[in-house]
Motif scaffolding. Sequence first.
Motif, PDB file in Angstrom:
ATOM      1  N   SER A 299       0.826  -1.200   0.000  1.00  0.00           N
ATOM      2  CA  SER A 299       0.000   0.000   0.000  1.00  0.00           C
ATOM      3  C   SER A 299       0.868   1.260   0.000  1.00  0.00           C
ATOM      4  N   ILE A 300       0.241   2.372  -0.365  1.00  0.00           N
ATOM      5  CA  ILE A 300       0.941   3.656  -0.380  1.00  0.00           C
ATOM      6  C   ILE A 300       1.430   4.007   1.017  1.00  0.00           C
ATOM      7  N   THR A 301       0.632   3.691   2.030  1.00  0.00           N
ATOM      8  CA  THR A 301       1.001   3.993   3.416  1.00  0.00           C
ATOM      9  C   THR A 301       2.291   3.279   3.801  1.00  0.00           C
ATOM     10  N   GLU A 302       2.408   2.010   3.434  1.00  0.00           N
ATOM     11  CA  GLU A 302       3.612   1.247   3.760  1.00  0.00           C
ATOM     12  C   GLU A 302       4.819   1.779   3.002  1.00  0.00           C
ATOM     13  N   LEU A 303       4.635   2.086   1.733  1.00  0.00           N
ATOM     14  CA  LEU A 303       5.730   2.626   0.926  1.00  0.00           C
ATOM     15  C   LEU A 303       6.216   3.961   1.487  1.00  0.00           C
ATOM     16  N   LYS A 304       5.260   4.820   1.842  1.00  0.00           N
ATOM     17  CA  LYS A 304       5.611   6.145   2.358  1.00  0.00           C
ATOM     18  C   LYS A 304       6.335   6.020   3.704  1.00  0.00           C
ATOM     19  N   LYS A 305       5.876   5.108   4.536  1.00  0.00           N
ATOM     20  CA  LYS A 305       6.502   4.918   5.847  1.00  0.00           C
ATOM     21  C   LYS A 305       7.958   4.494   5.699  1.00  0.00           C
ATOM     22  N   GLU A 306       8.220   3.589   4.740  1.00  0.00           N
ATOM     23  CA  GLU A 306       9.589   3.118   4.522  1.00  0.00           C
ATOM     24  C   GLU A 306      10.454   4.179   3.859  1.00  0.00           C
ATOM     25  N   ALA A 307       9.871   4.923   2.911  1.00  0.00           N
ATOM     26  CA  ALA A 307      10.643   5.917   2.153  1.00  0.00           C
ATOM     27  C   ALA A 307      11.036   7.104   3.008  1.00  0.00           C
ATOM     28  N   TYR A 308      10.198   7.431   4.012  1.00  0.00           N
ATOM     29  CA  TYR A 308      10.452   8.628   4.812  1.00  0.00           C
ATOM     30  C   TYR A 308      10.746   8.290   6.272  1.00  0.00           C
ATOM     31  N   ILE A 309      11.596   7.279   6.468  1.00  0.00           N
ATOM     32  CA  ILE A 309      12.036   6.941   7.833  1.00  0.00           C
ATOM     33  C   ILE A 309      12.744   8.148   8.442  1.00  0.00           C
ATOM     34  N   ASP A 310      13.630   8.777   7.659  1.00  0.00           N
ATOM     35  CA  ASP A 310      14.309   9.995   8.101  1.00  0.00           C
ATOM     36  C   ASP A 310      13.477  11.196   7.647  1.00  0.00           C
ATOM     37  N   LYS A 311      12.683  11.748   8.562  1.00  0.00           N
ATOM     38  CA  LYS A 311      11.769  12.831   8.184  1.00  0.00           C
ATOM     39  C   LYS A 311      12.498  14.111   7.793  1.00  0.00           C
ATOM     40  N   SER A 312      13.741  14.264   8.239  1.00  0.00           N
ATOM     41  CA  SER A 312      14.494  15.473   7.893  1.00  0.00           C
ATOM     42  C   SER A 312      14.927  15.488   6.432  1.00  0.00           C
ATOM     43  N   SER A 313      14.841  14.330   5.755  1.00  0.00           N
ATOM     44  CA  SER A 313      15.245  14.261   4.347  1.00  0.00           C
ATOM     45  C   SER A 313      14.119  14.648   3.393  1.00  0.00           C
ATOM     46  N   ARG A 314      12.913  14.839   3.945  1.00  0.00           N
ATOM     47  CA  ARG A 314      11.776  15.187   3.088  1.00  0.00           C
ATOM     48  C   ARG A 314      12.018  16.499   2.346  1.00  0.00           C
ATOM     49  N   LEU A 315      11.420  16.609   1.174  1.00  0.00           N
ATOM     50  CA  LEU A 315      11.566  17.817   0.361  1.00  0.00           C
ATOM     51  C   LEU A 315      11.110  19.048   1.131  1.00  0.00           C
ATOM     52  N   LEU A 316       9.973  18.934   1.813  1.00  0.00           N
ATOM     53  CA  LEU A 316       9.427  20.061   2.570  1.00  0.00           C
ATOM     54  C   LEU A 316      10.344  20.437   3.737  1.00  0.00           C
ATOM     55  N   ALA A 317      10.943  19.437   4.370  1.00  0.00           N
ATOM     56  CA  ALA A 317      11.867  19.704   5.475  1.00  0.00           C
ATOM     57  C   ALA A 317      13.120  20.427   4.969  1.00  0.00           C
ATOM     58  N   GLN A 318      13.596  20.026   3.775  1.00  0.00           N
ATOM     59  CA  GLN A 318      14.751  20.697   3.169  1.00  0.00           C
ATOM     60  C   GLN A 318      14.417  22.159   2.877  1.00  0.00           C
ATOM     61  N   ALA A 319      13.193  22.394   2.402  1.00  0.00           N
ATOM     62  CA  ALA A 319      12.789  23.759   2.060  1.00  0.00           C
ATOM     63  C   ALA A 319      12.673  24.630   3.320  1.00  0.00           C
ATOM     64  N   ILE A 320      12.046  24.095   4.386  1.00  0.00           N
ATOM     65  CA  ILE A 320      11.893  24.864   5.633  1.00  0.00           C
ATOM     66  C   ILE A 320      13.257  25.161   6.260  1.00  0.00           C
ATOM     67  N   LYS A 321      14.203  24.256   6.056  1.00  0.00           N
ATOM     68  CA  LYS A 321      15.566  24.496   6.542  1.00  0.00           C
ATOM     69  C   LYS A 321      16.139  25.765   5.894  1.00  0.00           C
ATOM     70  N   ASN A 322      15.835  25.969   4.626  1.00  0.00           N
ATOM     71  CA  ASN A 322      16.312  27.170   3.930  1.00  0.00           C
ATOM     72  C   ASN A 322      15.560  28.420   4.377  1.00  0.00           C
ATOM     73  N   VAL A 323      14.310  28.244   4.827  1.00  0.00           N
ATOM     74  CA  VAL A 323      13.590  29.380   5.420  1.00  0.00           C
ATOM     75  C   VAL A 323      14.278  29.786   6.722  1.00  0.00           C
ATOM     76  N   GLN A 324      14.663  28.793   7.517  1.00  0.00           N
ATOM     77  CA  GLN A 324      15.376  29.062   8.766  1.00  0.00           C
ATOM     78  C   GLN A 324      16.698  29.789   8.517  1.00  0.00           C
ATOM     79  N   LEU A 325      17.358  29.434   7.412  1.00  0.00           N
ATOM     80  CA  LEU A 325      18.640  30.048   7.071  1.00  0.00           C
ATOM     81  C   LEU A 325      18.470  31.430   6.443  1.00  0.00           C
ATOM     82  N   GLY A 326      17.226  31.829   6.154  1.00  0.00           N
ATOM     83  CA  GLY A 326      16.968  33.125   5.550  1.00  0.00           C
ATOM     84  C   GLY A 326      17.183  33.171   4.056  1.00  0.00           C
ATOM     85  N   THR A 327      17.220  31.994   3.409  1.00  0.00           N
ATOM     86  CA  THR A 327      17.476  31.930   1.965  1.00  0.00           C
ATOM     87  C   THR A 327      16.222  32.186   1.149  1.00  0.00           C
ATOM     88  N   THR A 328      15.076  31.738   1.655  1.00  0.00           N
ATOM     89  CA  THR A 328      13.815  31.916   0.937  1.00  0.00           C
ATOM     90  C   THR A 328      12.700  32.170   1.957  1.00  0.00           C
TER      91      THR A 328
END
Length: 546
Positions: A505-534
């Motif tokens: 199922s999609i739920t199982e795939l997503k759970k395995e793919a995003y074990i490290d939540k800091s690697s998510r695309l959205l997390a990467q983007a918010i990190k740049n907000v914290q840095l004042g880049t965007t």
Amino acid sequence: MSPSKVIPSVEALNQALVKVRQFSNVNGSLWVNLLEALSVEKSILQKLLLDQHAVASLSDEDLLLATVIQGRQKINGHPDAEFVTLSCQGQVLLLTEDPWQSDASMLLSRSNIIGAVLALARPNQLARFAQSDGARKVNTAEKSDAAINGDPQSSPVGAFVDQAIAKAYEDGASDIHFETGRHRIEVKYRLDGVMAEGAKMETPVIAEEVISRIKVLAQLDITERRRPQDGRFRWQHSSGDNIDLRVSIMPSIFGEDAVLRLLDKAQLRHSQESMSLDVLGFDEKVAKIIRGLAERPHGMLLITGPTGSGKTTTVYAALTEVKNGLEKIITIEDPVEYELPGVLQIPVNEQKGLTFATGLRSILRHDPDKILVGEIRDPETAEIAVQSSLTGHLVFTTVHANSLLDVLGRFQHFGIEPFALASALNGVVVQRLLRKVCGHCVQSRLATNEESQKLKALDLAVPDRLPVAMGCQHCRQTGYKGRFVVAEVHQLSDRLRDLLVHKSSITELKKEAYIDKSSRLLAQAIKNVQLGTTTLEEVSRAIGLV
């Protein structure tokens, strides 16, 4: 039988043309035989040809009033195909015995004369003109030399198009939009991924001439106004830089619109000589993972994201980094966007039967080590790409999709067996381009309660202060200047491969793919907000806070 005054149908005209062109192309015989085949008066045939095929025809009386711009010349050097360039009542005509031959259409597209049309010669008309000696006889009262030559600096229409391209190039735009309205044509640019307004011209007649000018440059059919057309041409900036432009013409309710995509094969001309993942602004950790995937001996590396997210640039950068001269690298692209020395680059030509699928089959017989497939857009290409990666080749390619799960869904839709995909796929890079805040005018603010709650609900850190894009003269009042890439990289683990093979199922795939939540695309983007880049607003626009 006396000529009829009834106007023949378009079908009748076309059928007659096909029939009489088989044996009529000398001394005005095509005109004569069309009259006989359709049994119509000269004035009716003249109007019908102009309305339906944009082919003019001059009576002998009109010809006496015409001014010779250039005497008889060969069409592409053919001894039995000639033309004369005339000016009559303010219009430029290319008079020839058979305006429907392919060489005549090519002649028109290359003439660089705004508003020029082909004209069908009547009996003895072409014979009146001597061979051209290279001297141009121009009636200055009717047509200036600059207008005849299509000089963009002297012709208002040519200057408008040329200046629009120059501004787009100088500002770093990716696309130029020529939009035709009821009473005008206006230019818009795609700058840093969003639209920006440009120049305008306030007459519908000029709008048609602007589109015709673009068609001439791209060697398209200027008489076709009801169907989309695609083409390309090369443009040279005053600095000497050459830019390739891909052209798309689309009919609209007010005429036609044109979009020009700038394909700068030296896009990093103002800084580095070659591309790399570091130059593109990838996070150091992400870049290291992509390099590892690009250095594997076989398998498939997929770059995915929506249109305009920098997929092609990333795949080129990855390929450039692993290019060591020891391996055969072949690319098939539509179009070739960057030049890579030492790499065989093949442009797709669907009109000639060279598609991604047919080209990829031929590439495999050309003994490659690494293959770049510009885009997987159909089941056949997907199947061959997967098989290529399973038989010892490293395949770099892109797919239009928004996330890892969307990519897997696309391949399932293409009919690829889960086991084959799981075996072939080394990794997937999901990326977006975000605008940088302008360093001259950026300010900051506290997050609102609503923003804080939304970020917490997504397991994202709430920045202490959020950048605010104010706008100034340095950033065209937008508050942003330049873009950078954010990406999440998925290396296919054995666990993820097992889930793919078993169609979990999609739920199982997503759970395995995003074990490290800091690697998510959205997390990467918010990190740049914290840095004042965007800004948070830019993240919401490009990725979405979901």
